[in-house]
Design a protein around this motif. Sequence first.
Motif, PDB file in Angstrom:
ATOM      1  N   TYR A 181       0.810  -1.214   0.000  1.00 26.09           N
ATOM      2  CA  TYR A 181       0.000   0.000   0.000  1.00 26.09           C
ATOM      3  C   TYR A 181       0.845   1.266   0.000  1.00 26.09           C
ATOM      4  O   TYR A 181       0.466   2.262  -0.627  1.00 26.09           O
ATOM      5  CB  TYR A 181      -0.936  -0.011   1.210  1.00 26.09           C
ATOM      6  CG  TYR A 181      -2.055  -1.020   1.091  1.00 26.09           C
ATOM      7  CD1 TYR A 181      -3.293  -0.659   0.574  1.00 26.09           C
ATOM      8  CD2 TYR A 181      -1.878  -2.334   1.491  1.00 26.09           C
ATOM      9  CE1 TYR A 181      -4.326  -1.577   0.456  1.00 26.09           C
ATOM     10  CE2 TYR A 181      -2.897  -3.271   1.384  1.00 26.09           C
ATOM     11  CZ  TYR A 181      -4.113  -2.883   0.865  1.00 26.09           C
ATOM     12  OH  TYR A 181      -5.120  -3.802   0.740  1.00 26.09           O
TER      13      TYR A 181
ATOM     14  N   ALA B 115       1.802   1.865  -3.365  1.00 26.90           N
ATOM     15  CA  ALA B 115       0.640   1.887  -4.265  1.00 26.90           C
ATOM     16  C   ALA B 115       0.834   0.916  -5.422  1.00 26.90           C
ATOM     17  O   ALA B 115       0.528   1.222  -6.573  1.00 26.90           O
ATOM     18  CB  ALA B 115       0.380   3.298  -4.780  1.00 26.90           C
TER      19      ALA B 115
ATOM     20  N   PRO C 212      -0.870  -1.013 -10.625  1.00 26.33           N
ATOM     21  CA  PRO C 212      -1.135   0.049  -9.638  1.00 26.33           C
ATOM     22  C   PRO C 212      -2.157  -0.424  -8.615  1.00 26.33           C
ATOM     23  O   PRO C 212      -3.089  -1.153  -8.944  1.00 26.33           O
ATOM     24  CB  PRO C 212      -1.684   1.193 -10.487  1.00 26.33           C
ATOM     25  CG  PRO C 212      -2.206   0.540 -11.724  1.00 26.33           C
ATOM     26  CD  PRO C 212      -1.334  -0.650 -11.977  1.00 26.33           C
TER      27      PRO C 212
ATOM     28  N   LYS D 198      -4.871   0.977  -6.128  1.00 23.83           N
ATOM     29  CA  LYS D 198      -5.623   2.195  -5.855  1.00 23.83           C
ATOM     30  C   LYS D 198      -6.377   2.151  -4.530  1.00 23.83           C
ATOM     31  O   LYS D 198      -6.994   3.132  -4.135  1.00 23.83           O
ATOM     32  CB  LYS D 198      -6.598   2.460  -7.007  1.00 23.83           C
ATOM     33  CG  LYS D 198      -5.896   2.669  -8.337  1.00 23.83           C
ATOM     34  CD  LYS D 198      -6.877   2.881  -9.464  1.00 23.83           C
ATOM     35  CE  LYS D 198      -6.157   3.047 -10.795  1.00 23.83           C
ATOM     36  NZ  LYS D 198      -7.108   3.236 -11.927  1.00 23.83           N
TER      37      LYS D 198
ATOM     38  N   GLU E 273      -6.947   2.019  -0.454  1.00 21.36           N
ATOM     39  CA  GLU E 273      -6.295   2.558   0.736  1.00 21.36           C
ATOM     40  C   GLU E 273      -6.119   1.456   1.761  1.00 21.36           C
ATOM     41  O   GLU E 273      -6.936   0.529   1.848  1.00 21.36           O
ATOM     42  CB  GLU E 273      -7.125   3.696   1.339  1.00 21.36           C
ATOM     43  CG  GLU E 273      -7.234   4.919   0.450  1.00 21.36           C
ATOM     44  CD  GLU E 273      -8.006   6.035   1.122  1.00 21.36           C
ATOM     45  OE1 GLU E 273      -8.387   5.868   2.313  1.00 21.36           O
ATOM     46  OE2 GLU E 273      -8.243   7.071   0.474  1.00 21.36           O
TER      47      GLU E 273
ATOM     48  N   ASP F  60       0.092  -0.132 -17.093  1.00 19.27           N
ATOM     49  CA  ASP F  60      -1.229   0.486 -17.023  1.00 19.27           C
ATOM     50  C   ASP F  60      -2.223  -0.446 -17.691  1.00 19.27           C
ATOM     51  O   ASP F  60      -2.117  -0.720 -18.881  1.00 19.27           O
ATOM     52  CB  ASP F  60      -1.210   1.827 -17.741  1.00 19.27           C
ATOM     53  CG  ASP F  60      -1.835   2.914 -16.896  1.00 19.27           C
ATOM     54  OD1 ASP F  60      -2.380   2.578 -15.848  1.00 19.27           O
ATOM     55  OD2 ASP F  60      -1.781   4.074 -17.305  1.00 19.27           O
TER      56      ASP F  60
ATOM     57  N   GLU G  60     -10.405  -2.422 -14.776  1.00 18.51           N
ATOM     58  CA  GLU G  60     -10.537  -1.725 -13.502  1.00 18.51           C
ATOM     59  C   GLU G  60      -9.697  -2.412 -12.445  1.00 18.51           C
ATOM     60  O   GLU G  60      -9.740  -3.621 -12.268  1.00 18.51           O
ATOM     61  CB  GLU G  60     -11.999  -1.698 -13.064  1.00 18.51           C
ATOM     62  CG  GLU G  60     -12.216  -0.932 -11.767  1.00 18.51           C
ATOM     63  CD  GLU G  60     -13.659  -0.970 -11.330  1.00 18.51           C
ATOM     64  OE1 GLU G  60     -13.943  -0.464 -10.227  1.00 18.51           O
ATOM     65  OE2 GLU G  60     -14.486  -1.507 -12.079  1.00 18.51           O
ATOM     66  N   GLU G  61      -8.893  -1.629 -11.747  1.00 17.62           N
ATOM     67  CA  GLU G  61      -8.023  -2.185 -10.722  1.00 17.62           C
ATOM     68  C   GLU G  61      -8.752  -2.233  -9.376  1.00 17.62           C
ATOM     69  O   GLU G  61      -9.714  -1.485  -9.148  1.00 17.62           O
ATOM     70  CB  GLU G  61      -6.751  -1.334 -10.585  1.00 17.62           C
ATOM     71  CG  GLU G  61      -5.943  -1.252 -11.878  1.00 17.62           C
ATOM     72  CD  GLU G  61      -5.504  -2.609 -12.373  1.00 17.62           C
ATOM     73  OE1 GLU G  61      -5.434  -3.556 -11.569  1.00 17.62           O
ATOM     74  OE2 GLU G  61      -5.228  -2.736 -13.578  1.00 17.62           O
TER      75      GLU G  61
ATOM     76  N   THR H   8     -10.072  -1.580  -5.788  1.00 18.23           N
ATOM     77  CA  THR H   8     -10.170  -0.351  -4.998  1.00 18.23           C
ATOM     78  C   THR H   8     -10.564  -0.620  -3.555  1.00 18.23           C
ATOM     79  O   THR H   8     -10.591   0.293  -2.742  1.00 18.23           O
ATOM     80  CB  THR H   8     -11.203   0.608  -5.616  1.00 18.23           C
ATOM     81  OG1 THR H   8     -12.452  -0.080  -5.733  1.00 18.23           O
ATOM     82  CG2 THR H   8     -10.765   1.072  -6.995  1.00 18.23           C
TER      83      THR H   8
END
Length: 216
Positions: free
Chosen positions: A78, A81, A97, A99, A101, A199, A203-204, A206
């Motif tokens: 984390y 990221a 990546p 994304k 938290e 990239d 959708e990564e 979340t």
Amino acid sequence: MKVLAILLCSLASVCLAQLPKPCTSPPLLSGALMVSTQNEKLWAYAKYLYDAMGQRIRLKELGTYQNKSFTYDALLLYRQAVMYEIDEKNHSCKKKPLKAEFHPMEIPKNATLLGQAVVGSSSAPGQGLLVNTWWGDLPKNAGKYMSTVTEFGCIPVSTSYQTAEYGWVVTSLFNNIIGISDPGELNPPPYCQQEELKDHTKEEPTDFFSFFTNKH
């Protein structure tokens, strides 16, 4: 009368002192968990490593999603990221990546106590486990959550929360151990360290639950 008043105040203080309070789980944990959804689209079993100090999580999963079997190995870093999808068999990985938290395993301070109970039996020592169950609102009014942790140690037992797509999502944790036997598993394997961040149009993840669903 003064003696009675003092006695009542003393008893009230003792009772108040014994009320469970929101807590934070140990910063280093390892064990296993199971995730299932109310609409039966997902069932998964995973071994996990949890490092709150370094904000790192490793999940090694197997299960079914929309009637298709899967296996998955993810390292979530984390602070950087970044997440790694690891294939130990083929010594390969994907660097993506991250994304989401980092959210520590804890009972939020604004949670409401539902009650205290013994899992198992209270008939004799060692036959039961004292747990506290809490509930509250998810951020952004997304729904409700309910979490159960042990009274002593704040070890997570189960968490349930609402989602619009899947209904209630239930995570049960077991075989929890305080500490991590092999901290090296929270670092990228050598064959992943040179991997470039890519990239992806897909959708990564979340949030925690999306690690079980977005990869398919």
